[in-house]
Write an enzyme that holds these catalytic residues in place. Structure first.
Site, short mmCIF file in Angstrom:
data_model
loop_
_atom_site.label_atom_id
_atom_site.label_comp_id
_atom_site.label_asym_id
_atom_site.label_seq_id
_atom_site.Cartn_x
_atom_site.Cartn_y
_atom_site.Cartn_z
N CYS A 115 60.02 49.86 45.55
CA CYS A 115 60.71 49.06 46.58
C CYS A 115 61.11 47.68 46.08
O CYS A 115 61.62 46.88 46.85
CB CYS A 115 59.81 48.93 47.81
N HIS A 145 36.26 40.59 46.90
CA HIS A 145 37.41 39.84 46.39
C HIS A 145 38.36 40.76 45.62
O HIS A 145 39.14 40.29 44.80
CB HIS A 145 36.96 38.68 45.48
N SER A 181 27.45 30.34 43.19
CA SER A 181 27.25 28.94 43.60
C SER A 181 27.02 28.83 45.10
O SER A 181 26.54 27.81 45.58
CB SER A 181 28.49 28.12 43.23
N GLN A 197 31.42 39.44 44.49
CA GLN A 197 32.61 38.59 44.56
C GLN A 197 33.43 38.77 43.28
O GLN A 197 34.51 38.23 43.16
CB GLN A 197 32.20 37.12 44.67
N CYS A 245 51.59 46.30 45.09
CA CYS A 245 52.88 45.80 45.59
C CYS A 245 52.61 45.16 46.95
O CYS A 245 52.07 45.80 47.85
CB CYS A 245 53.88 46.94 45.72
N ALA A 303 30.31 35.14 40.00
CA ALA A 303 30.86 35.05 38.65
C ALA A 303 29.78 34.78 37.59
O ALA A 303 29.93 35.16 36.43
CB ALA A 303 31.93 33.97 38.60
N ARG A 333 33.55 27.54 37.97
CA ARG A 333 32.97 26.24 38.28
C ARG A 333 32.38 25.51 37.08
O ARG A 333 32.39 24.28 37.03
CB ARG A 333 31.89 26.41 39.35
N CYS A 357 57.68 46.10 41.94
CA CYS A 357 57.37 47.49 42.28
C CYS A 357 58.55 48.40 41.89
O CYS A 357 59.70 48.07 42.17
CB CYS A 357 57.11 47.58 43.78
#
Ligand code: NAD
Length: 257
Positions: A159, A121, A198, A101, A129, A24, A36, A156
């Site tokens: 569904c 990530h 970090s 990340q 969905c 980040a 952080r 969604c």
């Protein structure tokens, strides 16, 4: 600092298969706060864990309140000097891949080839969905939420399953394919360049360890101390944008003559 930049440039100059591992911290200079560091938009909204999202309607409501408020910050951000320096490394033929990340897509926006970017990530350019896995452009969901404040949790269309950003929430399992690929590349690289992380979020933080154990050189650039600093060949505590720009400039100068 000047000496550390020269030593980092030495390592980059000699390397052919660099893996950049970004956190980040590389995007704070684009106006996206990290979690952080104190202050910022994250503290205004409670963090929702994955299991709570699945189990509780109230948690889903809180999740989407936060996502609705923070998504425009990501959408409107532009790449900064760190992202641009990594594009330079790709052009020089030195970059094997970026393992990120980050969920902000700024490496893509900067111009790195999509196949060079491994997102461990996920990313928030899409919502997914959780029932049928159908993907929706996140912008489409944002419009829906902004145009109709009665919709607190989107579902969604196919569904009626719950939609969630296509990111990995705290408590959610990591994407297997991306994680395996990131591990493989980390163990095969000759230099790992760790930027703005970090190195306390696991399992992501194992990757620089794997690279080091497999014999790669390790450079860590982060504003604050990390638990892996003692393993690194070069550690620079500073802003990644400023520092990486200087390192890449030095490498270019040496290569061009
Ligand atoms: P993190 O644990 O990697 O911490 C960020 C680190 O960057 C901190 O150690 C901080 O000191 C450092 N830093 C901040 N600005 C810097 C700069 N200009 N130069 C160098 N270092 C700098 O990440 P986190 O904030 O704890 O977030 C945890 C997870 O949340 C991330 O892994 C990511 O999945 C997600 N997240 C993503 C974004 C994004 O996509 N931009 C932003 C916030 C959080």
């Amino acid at each position: 600092m000047e000496d550390a930049i020269k030593r980092a440039a030495d390592l980059l100059e000699r390397s052919r298969k660099i893996v950049a591992f970004t956190g980040a911290g590389v995007s704070t200079e684009s106006g996206i706060p990290d979690f952080r560091s104190p202050g910022g938009i994250w503290e205004k909204h409670e963090l929702v864990y994955y299991q709570d999202f699945i189990e509780s309607g109230e948690a889903r409501r809180k999740y989407w309140l936060r996502s609705r408020a923070t998504y425009p910050v990501f959408r409107d951000a532009s790449p900064n000097q760190t992202h641009l320096a990594l594009v330079e490394l790709e052009k020089m033929g030195k970059l094997n891949c970026i393992v990120t990340q980050n969920i902000d897509r700024l490496h893509h926006k900067a111009g790195n080839l999509p196949e060079k970017v491994i997102e461990i990530h996920g990313n928030n350019a899409f919502a997914v969905c959780l029932n049928c896995q159908r993907m929706y452009p996140r912008e489409e969901i944002q419009k829906l939420l902004e145009e109709n404040y009665k919709i607190e949790v989107p579902h969604c269309r196919e569904c009626k399953g719950f939609l969630k950003d296509a990111t990995i929430s705290f408590g959610q399992s990591m994407p297997e394919e991306e994680m395996n690929e990131a591990m493989r590349r980390s163990q095969a690289c000759d230099l790992m360049l760790t930027l703005g992380s970090s190195l306390v979020v696991y399992p992501a933080a194992y990757l620089p360890r794997y690279a080091h154990e497999a014999g790669a050189k390790l450079i860590i650039i982060n504003m604050t101390v990390t638990p892996l600093d003692h393993l690194a060949d070069v550690v620079i505590h500073g802003k990644t944008g400023e520092v990486l720009r200087l390192i890449v400039k030095e490498v270019k100068k040496r290569i061009s003559g």
